[in-house]
Design a protein around this motif. Structure first.
Motif, PDB file in Angstrom:
ATOM      1  N   UNK A  63      80.452  -8.328  24.767  1.00 52.99           N
ATOM      2  CA  UNK A  63      80.134  -9.442  23.862  1.00 52.99           C
ATOM      3  C   UNK A  63      80.537  -9.112  22.422  1.00 52.99           C
ATOM      4  N   UNK A  64      80.700  -7.823  22.148  1.00 51.74           N
ATOM      5  CA  UNK A  64      81.174  -7.386  20.829  1.00 51.74           C
ATOM      6  C   UNK A  64      82.672  -7.123  20.829  1.00 51.74           C
ATOM      7  N   UNK A  65      83.344  -7.633  21.859  1.00 46.86           N
ATOM      8  CA  UNK A  65      84.811  -7.601  21.965  1.00 46.86           C
ATOM      9  C   UNK A  65      85.397  -6.225  22.286  1.00 46.86           C
ATOM     10  N   UNK A  66      84.598  -5.368  22.897  1.00 49.53           N
ATOM     11  CA  UNK A  66      85.128  -4.092  23.372  1.00 49.53           C
ATOM     12  C   UNK A  66      85.599  -4.258  24.808  1.00 49.53           C
ATOM     13  N   UNK A  67      86.621  -3.504  25.176  1.00 46.89           N
ATOM     14  CA  UNK A  67      87.042  -3.422  26.568  1.00 46.89           C
ATOM     15  C   UNK A  67      86.219  -2.283  27.159  1.00 46.89           C
TER      16      UNK A  67
END
Length: 162
Positions: A63-67
């Protein structure tokens, strides 16, 4: 006219059975220009023997745009890292207490490796044990998070990810 003899049936294969790949295994494919966005994402390896905790940390990080790649043990994480199957990991987030190899042991192995030592390692635990926290930080952990991990904890990680 004589009938043709039937062709013999193929001999049964005695090759070993190959297990289906685990969900965390990734296929290596060539990078294309359309993959540019994926390459800019920071990649976090999340290690926890609890499937619930793995799902929670993965959801928060995504949700924090990490893979995110998740694995169920420190042994599996080290195997994937040492074999170069996860060459682009920017951070490892691991549970402290797991069967087999603990997160603390994983931290020590990563920091002892010339190939892996630059990867920041964050330890998580549901137990607030001050000497455990101190020992992990002294050994090179970037941070120590208390479970349950919250979205606000991820903002602390942003400055530590490489």
């Amino acid at each position: 006219m004589a009938a043709a003899a039937p062709s013999p049936a193929p001999a049964p294969s005695h090759s070993p059975k190959v297990a289906s790949p685990k969900a965390c295994d990734r296929k290596v494919v060539p990078v294309t220009a359309s993959d540019e966005v994926v390459l800019k994402e920071k990649h976090v390896l999340a290690v926890d023997d609890s499937s619930v905790d793995r799902a929670v940390i993965a959801k928060i990080l995504r949700s924090s745009k990490y893979r995110v790649t998740t694995v169920e043990s420190a042994t599996r994480a080290l195997e994937l890292l040492c074999l170069g199957l996860l060459p682009d990991v920017n951070m490892i987030v691991t549970d402290y207490w797991m069967p087999g190899m603990t997160g603390y042991e994983l931290l020590k192995r990563v920091k002892e490796s010339s190939k892996l030592k630059e990867i920041p390692v964050v330890i998580m635990s549901s137990e607030n044990v001050p000497n455990r926290i101190s020992r992990c930080l002294e050994e090179g952990a970037e941070d120590f998070l208390l479970k349950p991990v919250r979205a606000s904890d991820v903002s602390r990680l942003c400055s530590r990810i490489r």
